[in-house]
Design a protein around this motif. Structure first.
Motif, short mmCIF file in Angstrom:
data_model
loop_
_atom_site.label_atom_id
_atom_site.label_comp_id
_atom_site.label_asym_id
_atom_site.label_seq_id
_atom_site.Cartn_x
_atom_site.Cartn_y
_atom_site.Cartn_z
N ILE A 46 5.09 1.94 10.04
CA ILE A 46 6.36 1.87 10.85
C ILE A 46 7.55 1.86 9.84
N ALA A 47 8.92 2.08 10.44
CA ALA A 47 10.12 2.19 9.86
C ALA A 47 10.55 0.74 9.39
N ASP A 48 9.88 0.22 8.14
CA ASP A 48 10.14 -1.31 7.99
C ASP A 48 10.69 -0.94 6.40
N PRO A 49 11.87 -1.28 6.22
CA PRO A 49 12.50 -1.17 4.92
C PRO A 49 11.99 -2.22 3.85
N GLY A 50 11.41 -3.23 4.24
CA GLY A 50 10.53 -4.19 3.44
C GLY A 50 9.38 -3.77 2.91
N VAL A 51 8.72 -2.65 3.43
CA VAL A 51 7.47 -2.10 3.29
C VAL A 51 7.84 -0.94 2.26
N LEU A 52 8.72 0.00 3.01
CA LEU A 52 8.93 1.13 2.22
C LEU A 52 10.18 0.96 1.52
N ALA A 53 9.85 0.31 0.38
CA ALA A 53 11.11 -0.09 -0.53
C ALA A 53 11.54 0.95 -1.45
N ASP A 54 10.49 1.90 -1.89
CA ASP A 54 10.70 2.82 -3.01
C ASP A 54 9.85 4.11 -2.72
N ARG A 55 9.83 5.03 -3.49
CA ARG A 55 9.00 6.16 -3.49
C ARG A 55 7.41 5.71 -3.92
N ALA A 56 7.52 4.61 -5.00
CA ALA A 56 6.25 4.31 -5.80
C ALA A 56 5.29 3.70 -4.74
N THR A 57 6.18 2.78 -3.85
CA THR A 57 5.48 2.11 -2.81
C THR A 57 4.83 3.03 -1.76
N VAL A 58 5.63 3.94 -1.28
CA VAL A 58 5.00 4.92 -0.36
C VAL A 58 3.69 5.72 -1.03
N GLU A 59 3.89 6.12 -2.06
CA GLU A 59 2.74 6.90 -2.84
C GLU A 59 1.55 5.83 -2.94
N LYS A 60 1.85 4.72 -3.16
CA LYS A 60 0.49 3.74 -3.41
C LYS A 60 -0.12 3.72 -2.03
N ILE A 61 0.58 3.51 -0.79
CA ILE A 61 0.27 3.37 0.49
C ILE A 61 -0.86 4.71 0.78
N PHE A 62 -0.24 5.75 0.56
CA PHE A 62 -0.88 7.10 0.80
C PHE A 62 -2.16 7.32 -0.07
N THR A 63 -1.95 6.99 -1.52
CA THR A 63 -3.03 7.01 -1.92
C THR A 63 -4.41 6.06 -2.03
N GLY A 64 -4.05 4.77 -1.49
CA GLY A 64 -5.05 4.04 -0.99
C GLY A 64 -5.57 4.51 0.30
N SER A 65 -4.84 4.87 1.26
CA SER A 65 -5.35 5.47 2.49
C SER A 65 -6.49 6.73 2.12
N SER A 66 -5.91 7.35 1.37
CA SER A 66 -6.90 8.41 1.23
C SER A 66 -8.14 8.09 0.49
N GLU A 67 -8.06 7.05 -0.47
CA GLU A 67 -9.32 6.66 -1.32
C GLU A 67 -9.98 5.86 -0.09
N HIS A 68 -9.67 5.26 0.96
CA HIS A 68 -10.47 4.75 1.88
C HIS A 68 -10.73 5.58 3.03
N LYS A 69 -10.46 6.92 3.12
CA LYS A 69 -10.66 7.69 3.99
C LYS A 69 -9.86 7.30 5.44
#
Length: 322
Positions: free
Chosen positions: A215-238
């Motif tokens: 969701i559009a939460d500024p506390g979660v989507l703080a920067d590009r590195a955090t976004v990349e971490k979320i998508f990398t983790g999601s991909s690894e967990h399929k």
């Protein structure tokens, strides 16, 4: 008797002389249209370099320009000093302030006094205090739309994971619990804050869910590195990611249901006209009227997840592997 008073007087069609009706036809229409045409509108943009802010502003101006006497622009980032907005409002005394983005909305309500303030592109508008002079177009589609579309397009994914900062999204998540209950979905929540960062919880959450709802939460989507971490983790967990902006397609989102930005600007313009004409507004904060659905079938294939082929008629953009 003044013309405006006469124009507001209820009249019986069968009893009024023809001369009076001719008088009303000649004078009452021009009075209303002249008052509207002389309206002065101040647009406060949080940052004109943000493409979606500029798109919504352009659509608003195209729709509004024929109906306004003057439109004034103020860019918060370019101005550098928020106090300049306070001076501008005092000097120009606009009839309506249209704010784009959270920062612009906060400043408009701070300095606008009793003037009508209209907003759009404000993330989770429920977290801001609103007065009786505040109106807007929500940044997010209704939760009913978002979650119903998720279930329709990805019907086999029942456990929906969401990460949020209660400071920004507590109200939205409270509503989401009720919507998920009604739709037969299970909402698995994970909160974060300064003492409990995302890194501590991401893997644990992904192990428990079928799909991650970003969701559009500024506390979660703080920067590009955090976004990349979320998508990398999601991909690894399929685990596919369902989210609100096509920007995330570049990171590997599987499904995006986004509010249509130009439509949002036109919708705000229609609300502005109603406010200036003092028409009753049933919903002071409206759900976006248009949406755009993007399905990344290629990414779902990589994750070995199925989608509902019957839902393709509702999809605006289908991304397939090449």
């Amino acid at each position: 008797m003044s013309y405006p008073t006469l124009c507001r007087t209820p009249l019986n069609v069968m009893t009024q002389p023809l001369a009076l009706w001719l008088f009303l036809a000649v004078f009452c229409g021009p009075i209303a249209s002249t008052a509207q045409a002389q309206a002065k509108i101040l647009i406060v943009n949080s940052d004109s370099t943000v493409q979606k802010y500029q798109q919504v502003k352009d659509a608003f101006k195209v729709q509004m320009t024929p109906h306004a006497g003057r439109i004034i622009d103020f860019d918060v980032q370019q101005a550098g000093q928020p106090e300049l907005l306070e001076k501008l409002i005092k000097d120009e005394s606009p009839d309506l302030i249209y704010s784009i983005g959270s920062q612009a909305y906060q400043l408009a309500t701070q300095f606008g006094g009793t003037k009508p303030v209209l907003f759009s592109s404000v993330i989770n508008w429920q977290r801001f205090q609103r007065g009786g002079n505040s109106y807007g177009v929500a940044n997010e589609l209704s939760l009913s739309q978002e979650l119903s579309l998720l279930r329709y397009v990805l019907p086999n994914l029942q456990r929906i994971g969401v990460i949020y900062d209660p400071h920004f999204s507590a109200e939205r998540i409270a509503d989401a619990r009720n919507q998920c209950r009604e739709l037969g979905l299970t909402l698995v929540e994970q909160t974060i804050d300064e003492d409990h960062p995302l890194e501590q919880h991401l893997d644990g959450l992904l192990d428990k869910i079928d799909v991650l709802w970003l969701i559009a939460d500024p506390g979660v989507l703080a920067d590009r590195a955090t976004v990349e971490k979320i998508f990398t983790g999601s991909s690894e967990h399929k685990k596919p990611v369902y989210t609100y902006s096509d920007v995330f397609m570049n990171y590997g989102a599987s499904l995006v249901v986004a509010a249509d930005t130009p439509t949002m600007g036109r919708q705000a313009a229609n609300m502005a006209l109603a406010i200036l004409q003092r028409e009753p507004i049933k919903e002071t904060v409206q759900t976006p009227a248009g949406s755009h659905i993007t399905l990344n079938a290629c990414q779902l294939g990589k994750l070995k997840k199925d989608y509902n082929a019957d839902a393709l008629d509702a999809v605006n953009q289908l991304l397939e592997c090449h």
